[in-house]
Enzyme design. Structure first.
Site, short mmCIF file in Angstrom:
data_model
loop_
_atom_site.label_atom_id
_atom_site.label_comp_id
_atom_site.label_asym_id
_atom_site.label_seq_id
_atom_site.Cartn_x
_atom_site.Cartn_y
_atom_site.Cartn_z
N ARG A 1 0.81 -1.21 0.00
CA ARG A 1 0.00 0.00 0.00
C ARG A 1 0.84 1.26 0.00
O ARG A 1 0.55 2.23 -0.72
CB ARG A 1 -0.95 -0.01 1.20
CG ARG A 1 -1.80 1.24 1.38
CD ARG A 1 -2.41 1.75 0.09
NE ARG A 1 -3.09 0.71 -0.69
CZ ARG A 1 -3.37 0.81 -1.99
NH1 ARG A 1 -3.01 1.89 -2.66
NH2 ARG A 1 -3.98 -0.17 -2.62
N ASP B 1 -1.79 37.70 -14.11
CA ASP B 1 -2.80 37.09 -13.26
C ASP B 1 -4.20 37.34 -13.82
O ASP B 1 -4.65 38.49 -13.93
CB ASP B 1 -2.70 37.65 -11.84
CG ASP B 1 -3.65 36.98 -10.88
OD1 ASP B 1 -3.80 35.75 -10.95
OD2 ASP B 1 -4.27 37.69 -10.07
N LYS C 1 3.68 39.21 -5.21
CA LYS C 1 2.26 39.06 -5.46
C LYS C 1 1.48 40.24 -4.87
O LYS C 1 2.06 41.15 -4.30
CB LYS C 1 1.77 37.71 -4.91
CG LYS C 1 2.44 36.52 -5.59
CD LYS C 1 2.02 35.20 -4.98
CE LYS C 1 0.56 34.89 -5.25
NZ LYS C 1 0.31 34.61 -6.69
N GLU D 1 3.95 39.71 -10.17
CA GLU D 1 2.58 39.47 -10.60
C GLU D 1 1.91 40.80 -10.94
O GLU D 1 1.98 41.76 -10.17
CB GLU D 1 1.80 38.77 -9.48
CG GLU D 1 0.34 38.52 -9.80
CD GLU D 1 -0.39 37.92 -8.61
OE1 GLU D 1 -0.44 36.68 -8.51
OE2 GLU D 1 -0.90 38.71 -7.77
N LYS E 1 1.91 24.56 -4.82
CA LYS E 1 0.71 23.96 -4.24
C LYS E 1 0.86 22.44 -4.24
O LYS E 1 0.21 21.71 -4.99
CB LYS E 1 -0.53 24.40 -5.01
CG LYS E 1 -0.78 25.90 -4.91
CD LYS E 1 -1.94 26.34 -5.79
CE LYS E 1 -2.13 27.85 -5.72
NZ LYS E 1 -3.22 28.32 -6.61
#
Length: 386
Positions: free
Chosen positions: A175, A302, A252, A281, A220
């Protein structure tokens, strides 16, 4: 234009090393079992117990085979990190105990051959990682026959890896090995879909279209699995964005608010870290010229539409690289690629890709009674079955 952001396996590849990586199952001390701290009772690191006595365990007698460690390093993975992940997965599954079902039903000395087999079409990634899980579990040497390589397209029913070893060890590792193999192959499969769509757009477009648009990931990722998941992206034909917050700067919207403007934020980063690549950004076309004037290496567009992206490409005219983020779907990937943007930033590659269904099937042999009818003395054969 060459990207200042390392994004290929060669640029991030560690030097191949012989690493004495270690098998789980080292003796526990009462202190480690009760505290839950330090290495834990399944670690075989050769350290000292609570009484100061060294554990009687030669690390060179177990753990990852040096050839396997080199294969991982050649793929741009840190063999020590992969071994740690394998330990963590198995220790979580055993939870300081044993595989009660397998121990109860399988004779101690039984040996089996099992096939890791694709149950869906897709792109495979993580075969050597699965081998690392086997390496930390198997108490005896095991034989591996590799039928495909990471990055290969596979079809449902196709054998990927054949393993011969003690049946108990194989089933205990099953597993954990599959969790990693299925997860990484799912990411590689999703990435391949995006990369193929971008390639289709470039092939079908007019000669004026940029054919260099590449799909790449974000941060992410699953905590602890970033290096593996970004490796899977590469296996699927994608490329990597930064691996950590220290690799490069990405200014950002929140940084802009805190600094008082896009250009202001850029100047502050450049002054503090003059040698770090900087990506900025923007969410409007009128923000691009000031950022270019400051000397941005890469500009993140963006939530631009395809038409706005095309306008940005024309405006920048090769003075910086451009990356599209937001609004991207597999259905509109070709439209964005046709604009000539350098990168499509797709966080879903690592945060939302479904697994590729892969299973382990034991072959039906006469060895179920414990008779050793399999030659399992050759560890990790390197040749790939054609």
């Amino acid at each position: 234009m060459t990207s200042p952001f390392p994004d290929s396996p060669e640029e991030r590849r560690p030097e191949p090393v012989d690493v004495p990586l270690l098998q789980i199952g080292g003796p526990a001390t009462a202190a480690t079992a009760q505290s839950g701290g330090g290495c834990g009772d399944a670690c075989g690191c050769g350290g000292e117990g609570a009484d100061g006595d060294a554990w009687d365990m030669d690390p060179l007698d177990c753990g990852l085979d040096p050839d396997l460690a080199r294969l991982l390093a050649d793929a741009g993975l840190d063999p020590v990190q992969v071994e740690d992940i394998a330990h963590l997965a198995i220790e979580e599954d055993l939870d300081h105990g044993v595989d009660v079902t397998t121990v109860a039903t399988i004779p101690e000395h039984a040996v089996s051959t099992g096939d890791f087999t694709a149950r869906q079409d897709g792109t495979v990634a993580g075969l050597h990682v699965a081998e690392a899980v086997l390496s930390v579990v198997c108490t005896d040497e095991f034989e591996v026959e590799r039928h495909v390589q990471d990055g290969d397209h596979v079809e449902a029913g196709q054998r990927l890896l054949t393993v011969s070893t003690r049946t108990r060890d194989l089933l205990t590792a099953e597993r954990s090995a599959l969790n990693l193999l299925c997860r990484l192959s799912g990411i590689a499969t999703a990435t391949r879909c995006w990369a193929d769509e971008v390639l289709r757009a470039a092939t079908a477009a007019d000669s004026g279209t940029h054919a260099e648009t590449r799909v790449r990931d974000t941060r992410k990722t699953t905590p602890g699995l970033r290096a593996l998941e970004k490796y899977a992206v590469r296996c699927g034909g994608g490329t990597n964005h930064r691996f950590s917050l220290s690799d490069a700067a990405l200014i950002k919207d929140n940084h802009v608010v805190a600094a008082g403007g896009v250009a202001e934020a850029f100047r502050l980063v450049r002054a503090e870290f003059p040698d770090v690549p900087i990506e900025v950004e923007v969410d409007r076309l009128d923000q691009i010229e000031p950022v270019l004037a400051e000397g941005a290496d890469l500009i993140l567009l963006d939530n631009f539409t395809p038409d706005e992206t095309a306008a940005a490409v024309a405006l920048v005219a090769g003075r910086a690289q451009l990356e599209s983020s937001g609004r991207l779907t597999l259905e509109n990937a070709a439209d964005y690629a046709a604009t000539g943007v350098d990168f499509l930033s797709v966080g879903a590659l690592t945060h939302s890709s479904p697994i590729l269904d892969i299973g382990l099937d034991l072959r039906d042999t006469d060895g179920a009674d414990g008779t050793d009818n399999t030659d399992a003395t050759a560890r990790n054969r390197e040749e790939v079955d054609d």
